[in-house]
Design a protein around this motif. Structure first.
Motif, PDB file in Angstrom:
ATOM      1  N   ARG A 143       0.836  -1.198   0.000  1.00 21.00           N
ATOM      2  CA  ARG A 143       0.000   0.000   0.000  1.00 21.00           C
ATOM      3  C   ARG A 143       0.874   1.253   0.000  1.00 21.00           C
ATOM      4  O   ARG A 143       0.605   2.211  -0.722  1.00 21.00           O
ATOM      5  N   ASN A 144       1.938   1.237   0.800  1.00 28.68           N
ATOM      6  CA  ASN A 144       2.844   2.384   0.849  1.00 28.68           C
ATOM      7  C   ASN A 144       3.553   2.603  -0.486  1.00 28.68           C
ATOM      8  O   ASN A 144       3.897   3.730  -0.823  1.00 28.68           O
ATOM      9  N   ARG A 145       3.777   1.527  -1.231  1.00 29.03           N
ATOM     10  CA  ARG A 145       4.439   1.641  -2.538  1.00 29.03           C
ATOM     11  C   ARG A 145       3.444   1.803  -3.678  1.00 29.03           C
ATOM     12  O   ARG A 145       3.814   1.692  -4.840  1.00 29.03           O
ATOM     13  N   GLN A 146       2.182   1.994  -3.322  1.00 34.71           N
ATOM     14  CA  GLN A 146       1.102   2.198  -4.290  1.00 34.71           C
ATOM     15  C   GLN A 146       0.990   1.035  -5.274  1.00 34.71           C
ATOM     16  O   GLN A 146       0.835   1.219  -6.473  1.00 34.71           O
ATOM     17  N   GLN A 147       1.052  -0.184  -4.734  1.00 36.95           N
ATOM     18  CA  GLN A 147       0.897  -1.383  -5.551  1.00 36.95           C
ATOM     19  C   GLN A 147      -0.404  -2.098  -5.197  1.00 36.95           C
ATOM     20  O   GLN A 147      -0.477  -3.319  -5.184  1.00 36.95           O
ATOM     21  N   GLU A 148      -1.418  -1.305  -4.929  1.00 34.82           N
ATOM     22  CA  GLU A 148      -2.686  -1.879  -4.523  1.00 34.82           C
ATOM     23  C   GLU A 148      -3.374  -2.652  -5.638  1.00 34.82           C
ATOM     24  O   GLU A 148      -4.125  -3.584  -5.371  1.00 34.82           O
ATOM     25  N   ALA A 149      -3.118  -2.296  -6.885  1.00 30.41           N
ATOM     26  CA  ALA A 149      -3.726  -3.037  -7.993  1.00 30.41           C
ATOM     27  C   ALA A 149      -3.233  -4.486  -7.987  1.00 30.41           C
ATOM     28  O   ALA A 149      -4.004  -5.417  -8.239  1.00 30.41           O
ATOM     29  N   LYS A 150      -1.961  -4.677  -7.664  1.00 26.28           N
ATOM     30  CA  LYS A 150      -1.411  -6.030  -7.588  1.00 26.28           C
ATOM     31  C   LYS A 150      -2.049  -6.799  -6.435  1.00 26.28           C
ATOM     32  O   LYS A 150      -2.429  -7.963  -6.587  1.00 26.28           O
ATOM     33  N   VAL A 151      -2.175  -6.142  -5.282  1.00 29.31           N
ATOM     34  CA  VAL A 151      -2.813  -6.763  -4.126  1.00 29.31           C
ATOM     35  C   VAL A 151      -4.254  -7.127  -4.465  1.00 29.31           C
ATOM     36  O   VAL A 151      -4.731  -8.219  -4.140  1.00 29.31           O
ATOM     37  N   LEU A 152      -4.936  -6.234  -5.141  1.00 30.38           N
ATOM     38  CA  LEU A 152      -6.324  -6.478  -5.528  1.00 30.38           C
ATOM     39  C   LEU A 152      -6.430  -7.702  -6.439  1.00 30.38           C
ATOM     40  O   LEU A 152      -7.336  -8.521  -6.288  1.00 30.38           O
ATOM     41  N   GLY A 153      -5.492  -7.838  -7.349  1.00 30.31           N
ATOM     42  CA  GLY A 153      -5.476  -9.024  -8.219  1.00 30.31           C
ATOM     43  C   GLY A 153      -5.356 -10.308  -7.416  1.00 30.31           C
ATOM     44  O   GLY A 153      -6.033 -11.301  -7.694  1.00 30.31           O
ATOM     45  N   TRP A 154      -4.492 -10.302  -6.397  1.00 26.28           N
ATOM     46  CA  TRP A 154      -4.344 -11.485  -5.532  1.00 26.28           C
ATOM     47  C   TRP A 154      -5.636 -11.750  -4.771  1.00 26.28           C
ATOM     48  O   TRP A 154      -6.081 -12.887  -4.675  1.00 26.28           O
ATOM     49  N   LEU A 155      -6.210 -10.684  -4.207  1.00 23.13           N
ATOM     50  CA  LEU A 155      -7.411 -10.845  -3.380  1.00 23.13           C
ATOM     51  C   LEU A 155      -8.583 -11.383  -4.186  1.00 23.13           C
ATOM     52  O   LEU A 155      -9.406 -12.139  -3.673  1.00 23.13           O
ATOM     53  N   LYS A 156      -8.662 -11.027  -5.448  1.00 19.83           N
ATOM     54  CA  LYS A 156      -9.762 -11.499  -6.288  1.00 19.83           C
ATOM     55  C   LYS A 156      -9.669 -12.998  -6.568  1.00 19.83           C
ATOM     56  O   LYS A 156     -10.665 -13.623  -6.896  1.00 19.83           O
ATOM     57  N   VAL A 157      -8.479 -13.572  -6.411  1.00 16.90           N
ATOM     58  CA  VAL A 157      -8.302 -15.006  -6.627  1.00 16.90           C
ATOM     59  C   VAL A 157      -8.734 -15.804  -5.393  1.00 16.90           C
ATOM     60  O   VAL A 157      -9.191 -16.939  -5.507  1.00 16.90           O
TER      61      VAL A 157
END
Length: 196
Positions: A143-157
């Motif tokens: 989140r601090n590195r603004q990589q929330e889109a990547k995290v969101l991709g993981w969470l959707k799986v």
């Protein structure tokens, strides 16, 4: 798609290798990058008396479509076409083994601080509890590195039930949706986090 190339790689390259080399190639086909210790963690039964680094160097000397990624020859990768053929063949030859190989890779990556790779392999193995725990660990930094889109991709799986049962994941999901401009579901996930 080119049957001649695929047939050549299977019949003239893969099938002519000794059994332990063939097993090593198929088991390490799941990896994007190869190092000696990673190969040992993933497929210790295919290495035999050699260590992983010795095996990689032997493959390179044999011109088996392996490419060094650094000058010290600690990291390698298979040629993309060869990797595709190996992955397809592994899927046919030993599909029951693949989840275990991915779990071993996930554990090695976690132990070596490479969490994105650890999460990717855990998700591929469908080791969702493991992946959830890893995501919870890395989410603040991502989140601090603004990589929330990547995290969101993981969470959707992940299965929705698992996300709802873990308040940190619900919070991460809601905030990641919000910060990537996807407003549907934000309130639902934030409410789940609050209730937990």
């Amino acid at each position: 798609d080119d049957r001649y190339i695929v047939d050549y790689l299977l019949e003239e390259v893969l099938q002519r290798q000794p059994e332990h080399v063939r097993r090593f190639l198929l088991q390490t086909a799941i990896l994007e990058r190869l190092s000696g210790s990673l190969c040992e963690a993933v497929c210790c039964d295919a290495i035999g008396d050699n260590n992983g680094q010795d095996m990689l160097e032997t493959l390179e000397r044999s011109n088996l479509f392996i490419i060094p990624l650094d000058n010290k020859r600690q990291w390698y990768r298979y040629h993309h076409l060869f990797a595709d053929v190996l992955q397809a063949h592994a899927l046919k030859a030993c599909p029951e083994q693949l989840p275990s190989l991915h779990r071993h890779a996930s554990e090695w990556y976690e132990q070596n601080g490479l969490f994105s790779d650890a999460i990717r392999h855990a998700l591929t193995a469908k080791a969702f509890e493991r992946a959830a725990g890893l995501i919870e660990q890395v989410w603040p930094a991502m989140r601090n590195r603004q990589q929330e889109a990547k995290v969101l991709g993981w969470l959707k799986v992940l299965p929705e039930v698992l996300v709802q049962a873990r308040p940190i994941l619900s919070l991460a999901y809601g905030l990641s949706l919000l910060n990537t401009g996807q407003l549907d579901g934000v309130e639902f996930h934030l409410r789940n986090a609050e209730l937990a």
